[in-house]
Design a protein around this motif. Structure first.
Motif, PDB file in Angstrom:
ATOM      1  N   ASN A 133      -3.163  10.337   1.452  1.00 36.88           N
ATOM      2  CA  ASN A 133      -2.705  11.683   1.803  1.00 36.88           C
ATOM      3  C   ASN A 133      -1.307  11.850   1.228  1.00 36.88           C
ATOM      4  OD1 ASN A 133      -2.036  14.129   2.874  1.00 36.88           O
ATOM      5  ND2 ASN A 133      -2.364  13.555   5.018  1.00 36.88           N
ATOM      6  N   PRO A 134      -1.111  12.663   0.181  1.00 32.13           N
ATOM      7  CA  PRO A 134       0.200  12.790  -0.474  1.00 32.13           C
ATOM      8  C   PRO A 134       1.306  13.200   0.495  1.00 32.13           C
ATOM      9  CG  PRO A 134      -1.506  13.825  -1.782  1.00 32.13           C
ATOM     10  CD  PRO A 134      -2.145  13.491  -0.490  1.00 32.13           C
ATOM     11  N   ILE A 135       0.981  13.790   1.591  1.00 33.92           N
ATOM     12  CA  ILE A 135       2.029  14.212   2.532  1.00 33.92           C
ATOM     13  C   ILE A 135       2.804  13.018   3.050  1.00 33.92           C
ATOM     14  CG2 ILE A 135       2.404  15.361   4.760  1.00 33.92           C
ATOM     15  CD1 ILE A 135      -0.019  17.058   4.237  1.00 33.92           C
ATOM     16  N   GLN A 136       2.188  11.860   3.091  1.00 34.56           N
ATOM     17  CA  GLN A 136       2.840  10.684   3.653  1.00 34.56           C
ATOM     18  C   GLN A 136       3.845  10.055   2.701  1.00 34.56           C
ATOM     19  OE1 GLN A 136       2.372   9.922   6.704  1.00 34.56           O
ATOM     20  NE2 GLN A 136       0.610  11.230   7.144  1.00 34.56           N
ATOM     21  N   LEU A 137       3.822  10.427   1.399  1.00 36.02           N
ATOM     22  CA  LEU A 137       4.695   9.792   0.406  1.00 36.02           C
ATOM     23  C   LEU A 137       6.162  10.008   0.762  1.00 36.02           C
ATOM     24  CD1 LEU A 137       2.795  10.738  -2.882  1.00 36.02           C
ATOM     25  CD2 LEU A 137       2.860   8.533  -1.733  1.00 36.02           C
ATOM     26  N   GLY A 138       6.911   8.924   0.639  1.00 33.15           N
ATOM     27  CA  GLY A 138       8.352   8.991   0.887  1.00 33.15           C
ATOM     28  C   GLY A 138       8.750   8.832   2.336  1.00 33.15           C
ATOM     29  N   LYS A 139       7.812   8.857   3.234  1.00 32.65           N
ATOM     30  CA  LYS A 139       8.164   8.683   4.658  1.00 32.65           C
ATOM     31  C   LYS A 139       8.559   7.232   4.931  1.00 32.65           C
ATOM     32  CE  LYS A 139       5.349  12.402   6.609  1.00 32.65           C
ATOM     33  NZ  LYS A 139       4.268  12.742   7.563  1.00 32.65           N
ATOM     34  N   ILE A 140       9.367   7.082   5.954  1.00 31.93           N
ATOM     35  CA  ILE A 140       9.852   5.758   6.360  1.00 31.93           C
ATOM     36  C   ILE A 140       9.148   5.386   7.673  1.00 31.93           C
ATOM     37  CG2 ILE A 140      11.857   4.349   6.954  1.00 31.93           C
ATOM     38  CD1 ILE A 140      11.826   5.376   4.076  1.00 31.93           C
ATOM     39  N   VAL A 141       8.577   4.186   7.702  1.00 27.61           N
ATOM     40  CA  VAL A 141       7.799   3.760   8.879  1.00 27.61           C
ATOM     41  C   VAL A 141       8.492   2.639   9.661  1.00 27.61           C
ATOM     42  CG1 VAL A 141       5.616   4.425   7.840  1.00 27.61           C
ATOM     43  CG2 VAL A 141       6.481   2.099   7.493  1.00 27.61           C
ATOM     44  N   THR A 142       9.757   2.431   9.415  1.00 26.69           N
ATOM     45  CA  THR A 142      10.455   1.316  10.095  1.00 26.69           C
ATOM     46  C   THR A 142      10.484   1.478  11.603  1.00 26.69           C
ATOM     47  OG1 THR A 142      12.540   2.477   9.703  1.00 26.69           O
ATOM     48  CG2 THR A 142      11.884   0.797   8.104  1.00 26.69           C
ATOM     49  N   ARG A 143      10.390   2.717  12.082  1.00 25.03           N
ATOM     50  CA  ARG A 143      10.440   2.952  13.534  1.00 25.03           C
ATOM     51  C   ARG A 143       9.063   2.939  14.182  1.00 25.03           C
ATOM     52  NH1 ARG A 143      14.281   7.885  14.938  1.00 25.03           N
ATOM     53  NH2 ARG A 143      13.905   6.953  17.001  1.00 25.03           N
ATOM     54  N   GLN A 144       8.047   2.717  13.372  1.00 25.10           N
ATOM     55  CA  GLN A 144       6.708   2.653  13.925  1.00 25.10           C
ATOM     56  C   GLN A 144       6.496   1.291  14.602  1.00 25.10           C
ATOM     57  OE1 GLN A 144       4.747   5.218  14.138  1.00 25.10           O
ATOM     58  NE2 GLN A 144       6.226   6.474  12.988  1.00 25.10           N
ATOM     59  N   PRO A 145       5.706   1.234  15.660  1.00 21.73           N
ATOM     60  CA  PRO A 145       5.567  -0.018  16.428  1.00 21.73           C
ATOM     61  C   PRO A 145       4.922  -1.146  15.648  1.00 21.73           C
ATOM     62  CG  PRO A 145       4.016   1.656  17.221  1.00 21.73           C
ATOM     63  CD  PRO A 145       4.947   2.356  16.289  1.00 21.73           C
ATOM     64  N   TYR A 146       4.175  -0.829  14.585  1.00 23.77           N
ATOM     65  CA  TYR A 146       3.487  -1.875  13.855  1.00 23.77           C
ATOM     66  C   TYR A 146       4.313  -2.441  12.711  1.00 23.77           C
ATOM     67  CZ  TYR A 146       2.647   2.209  10.866  1.00 23.77           C
ATOM     68  OH  TYR A 146       2.804   3.320  10.113  1.00 23.77           O
ATOM     69  N   PHE A 147       5.480  -1.848  12.390  1.00 21.44           N
ATOM     70  CA  PHE A 147       6.196  -2.181  11.165  1.00 21.44           C
ATOM     71  C   PHE A 147       6.607  -3.662  11.136  1.00 21.44           C
ATOM     72  CE2 PHE A 147      10.269  -2.652   8.920  1.00 21.44           C
ATOM     73  CZ  PHE A 147       9.837  -2.378   7.635  1.00 21.44           C
ATOM     74  N   SER A 148       7.352  -4.124  12.138  1.00 23.51           N
ATOM     75  CA  SER A 148       7.900  -5.483  12.094  1.00 23.51           C
ATOM     76  C   SER A 148       6.784  -6.531  12.067  1.00 23.51           C
ATOM     77  CB  SER A 148       8.814  -5.722  13.292  1.00 23.51           C
ATOM     78  OG  SER A 148       8.097  -5.516  14.498  1.00 23.51           O
ATOM     79  N   ARG A 149       5.713  -6.339  12.834  1.00 24.25           N
ATOM     80  CA  ARG A 149       4.626  -7.311  12.836  1.00 24.25           C
ATOM     81  C   ARG A 149       3.857  -7.297  11.530  1.00 24.25           C
ATOM     82  NH1 ARG A 149       2.594  -8.772  17.924  1.00 24.25           N
ATOM     83  NH2 ARG A 149       1.010  -9.931  16.739  1.00 24.25           N
TER      84      ARG A 149
END
Length: 762
Positions: free
Chosen positions: A146-162
């Motif tokens: 989904n091109p809308i997701q391009l460039g977004k940052i997911v560091t604050r998502q709960p799954y990122f670190s794991r």
């Protein structure tokens, strides 16, 4: 009985409430006898039916819960398999890794578009994922279906670190700022050096999960299955009662929810999450992969409807049985209760004092036998009441005597007087043939007569009559050994009776141990001159009395000990006072003072001798003496008063009058006595002060000499200082000090304080 006797009885209240009447109790008994077995049987059946219905519903719900958990686990495994299969192509993985690591601005747009197309095709190829995207270790999305997701940052998502460490399944959660439920599966992208350079993430299509949970196969009208998230207790799947306001994004609590979110699997009956709570039967299973609890529930009322119907039918049957039992019970109870009621009326008349009443009952059964026994009892009661008052009066008199004796004994503080009073009062008040008391001797091995009544008691006490504690033929010794009352109705037939020639008419005997603080200290022995002359009443009476005697003996002994201790203390105080005044050094006038008024005549030799004799007499008698020529033919008119300190004479006061007609009044003598008492007190204070001052001077002298000795720099100086200080302090002319074991004249070995370990001061 006379009318006066009848008036002594009180008319009891014979009105009995219906619930206490025999007839109604019998009716109740018949009802219970008919209904209770039926009720118990029906109750047991209903309980078993209820339990079976509950178990059946529980088993069904557990099967549904297990089935749905298995479907969810397979759905999750299938989703993980899709992601694993997508990355099974190494060229594709390398393509993603190279793009993440080596993409340049010039080629970035073309490479990104290519990867976006690959991810888009992957989404279309299966229904389990809604989108895929790739992000680097900084959390920036570089490629996405989904091109809308391009460039977004997911560091604050709960799954990122794991996701940067291992393949990870993110449990369902509600995205920040939205009410959208999301669930992700991530797979790290590893380069040739086995280092993670990025992550491929896929957002699952949760419609499948909802379809699994909303499937109502096996559920009744009120049944439902739902998932609850460990995070915030939110619903992961819609509630069956969502239309009533039970939306997913609010916290829900119940016993089943609380237990399953603790990781437990189970089932039970508990209040559901709705308000007001409705009891449900539920089964719950924990799904650790999703961190959610799966619950399958159905309303208890609906599940147990067959049981409720059976319970209502059983209640109707029980009601009919009660009505039938009441009819049968009423008839039977009336037939049984009628003669008993008549007997009760006769008993009421007897209670009112009419002992001439008789029960006239013709039944030839147990009630007839009861009436006969009742009539016999009434006759015996008439005879008993005639003598009862005399017995009560006699017992009351005995108790009053015991109380009076207790008061008298508690006031006697001499052991011998106490024992004499005890034996005499016991014999006289209770009309016994003989009474005497034994006490254990100091060794605790023999019982010695301490006191007895009459000539026999006096003879035994004078001879020191005793019985060994281990004597086999003695009731007294047995009572002392066992600590129990020993009673013999006929001593002539007792094997362990020890006859006493001083008491030839003894036929019955009772030995009562005197126990003090758990230990037997003696025995009270009473005797009668007739067989069976002592009974249980005597035992109770004497037991109560010896308890008071034991306390009185203890008090008397304590009083003797206190008196002895006081006498010893007074004697020690007197010796101390006498010794102290013998040691006191009175310098002024050698402890005497003689005052003579001007122009008074000098005492003659005879007057001086009379005063000396009066002084000796006053000191011996500890009282003041008056001397007058007319009263006791004395040569002098005087008052001689001893000066007494703590019962010890320490001096005397002599007052002589120049007039032979001098009259010594009570006021004069009182003044002299007060002055001598004050003189003794002040003199003692001065003596103690002088003694304290001398002690202080002694302590100061020792301290001063010790300080100088400690300041000595060497042994010679030490010896010189010690000899000089001792000589000066003691006022002696010659002081020699020597250390060591040399023999010979001391002075010859010391020259002016020199020499090894010696010193001399002249």
């Amino acid at each position: 009985m006379s009318k006066n006797q009848k008036s002594d009885f009180k008319n009891p209240n014979t009105s009995i409430p219906a619930w206490r009447q025999l007839r109604w109790n019998l009716i109740l008994f018949f009802v219970l006898l008919a209904v209770l077995p039926v009720t118990i049987a029906i109750t047991v059946i209903l309980v078993q039916a209820s339990q079976q219905a509950t178990d059946q519903v529980t088993d069904q719900l557990e099967s549904i819960a297990e089935l749905k958990r298995g479907q969810i686990v397979r759905w999750l495994e299938a989703s993980q398999g899709v992601l694993t299969l997508f990355l099974a192509d190494r060229n594709r993985v390398d393509q993603f890794v190279n793009f993440v690591v080596f993409s340049s601005p010039e080629a970035e747009s073309v490479a990104r578009q290519t990867l976006n197309n690959v991810l888009g095709e992957a989404v279309k190829a299966q229904p389990l994922f809604e989108e895929f995207f790739v992000y680097n270790t900084k959390g920036e999305i570089l490629a996405a279906s989904n091109p809308i997701q391009l460039g977004k940052i997911v560091t604050r998502q709960p799954y990122f670190s794991r996701s940067l460490k291992e393949p990870y399944v993110q449990p369902p959660y509600y995205a920040l700022g939205t009410a959208d439920l999301a669930m992700f599966i991530t797979q790290p992208l590893v380069d040739q050096r086995k280092q993670i350079v990025g992550v491929l993430a896929g957002r699952l299509n949760l419609n499948t999960l909802g379809q699994i949970m909303t499937d109502r196969t096996g559920l009744s009208n009120s049944g439902e299955t739902y998932l609850v998230s460990l995070e915030s207790h939110y619903l992961v799947t819609p509630s069956r009662f969502e239309s009533e306001g039970y939306i997913p994004t609010r916290a829900y609590y119940s016993e089943g929810i609380n237990r399953v979110l603790l990781g437990e699997d189970g089932a039970g009956t508990y209040p559901g999450y709705r308000e007001p709570p409705v009891n449900v039967i539920g089964a719950y299973r924990w799904i650790p992969q999703l961190q959610v609890g799966l619950l399958a529930e159905v309303e208890e009322a609906e599940a147990l409807a067959p049981y409720t119907q059976a319970r209502n039918v059983s209640a109707g049957i029980a009601l009919v049985a009660v009505l039938v039992a009441v009819g049968i019970g009423f008839y039977s109870a009336t037939r049984i209760a009628r003669p008993i009621t008549a007997l009760t009326q006769v008993a009421t008349q007897i209670t009112n004092g009419n002992l001439e009443q008789r029960a006239e009952i013709a039944e030839r059964n147990e009630i007839g036998l009861l009436a006969t026994a009742f009539n016999t009892m009434t006759s015996q009661l008439r005879e008993l009441i005639g003598s009862l008052e005399d017995r009560v009066t006699a017992r009351t008199e005995r108790l009053e005597i015991v109380a009076t004796l207790g008061e008298r004994l508690s006031a006697i503080l001499k052991v011998e007087e106490l024992l004499t009073e005890v034996v005499n009062q016991i014999k006289d008040r209770f009309n016994y043939y003989h009474a005497h008391i034994y006490l254990l001797d100091d060794t605790g091995q023999n019982l010695v007569v301490a006191e007895g009544v009459g000539e026999a008691g006096a003879v035994m006490k004078a001879k020191g009559h005793s019985i060994p504690l281990n004597a086999p033929t003695s009731l007294v010794a047995r009572a002392a050994r066992t600590g129990e009352i020993v009673t013999v109705d006929n001593v002539r037939q007792a094997e362990d009776w020890l006859p006493n020639p001083l008491l030839p008419n003894t036929y019955s005997e009772m030995a009562v141990p005197i126990v003090l603080e758990g230990q037997v200290v003696g025995v009270l022995d009473v005797q009668q001159d007739r067989v069976a002359g002592l009974d249980e009443a005597d035992a109770n009476l004497l037991r109560s009395l010896v308890n008071q005697v034991a306390v009185a003996i203890r008090n008397a002994r304590l009083f003797d000990e206190v008196e002895t201790a006081l006498a010893e203390a007074y004697a020690a105080q007197a010796r101390y006072t006498e010794q102290s005044w013998e040691k006191a050094k009175i310098v002024t006038r050698q402890g005497q003072y003689h005052y003579v008024q001007p122009h008074a005549p000098t005492l003659t030799e005879a007057q001086t001798q009379a005063l000396a004799a009066a002084k000796v007499q006053a000191l011996q008698q500890h009282r003041s003496l008056t001397l007058t020529p007319n009263g006791n033919n004395s040569e002098v008119t005087a008052v001689v008063s001893p000066i007494i300190l703590r019962q010890v004479p320490i001096g005397s006061l002599q007052i002589c009058s120049s007039s032979p007609d001098q009259v010594w009044t009570e006021d004069d003598l009182e003044i002299v006595e007060v002055i001598t008492q004050e003189l003794a007190r002040v003199a003692e204070n001065l003596r103690l002060f002088e003694e304290t001052r001398e002690r202080a001077s002694y302590e100061q002298t020792v301290r001063q000499i010790t300080d100088k000795l400690r300041a000595a720099p060497d042994l010679d100086t030490l010896l010189e200082t010690a000899a000089r200080e001792l000589g000066q302090r003691l006022g002696v002319r010659h002081t020699v000090l020597e250390l060591g074991l040399k023999t010979g004249p001391l002075v010859a070995n010391a020259q002016n304080g020199q020499g090894s370990g010696s010193g001399e001061v002249l």
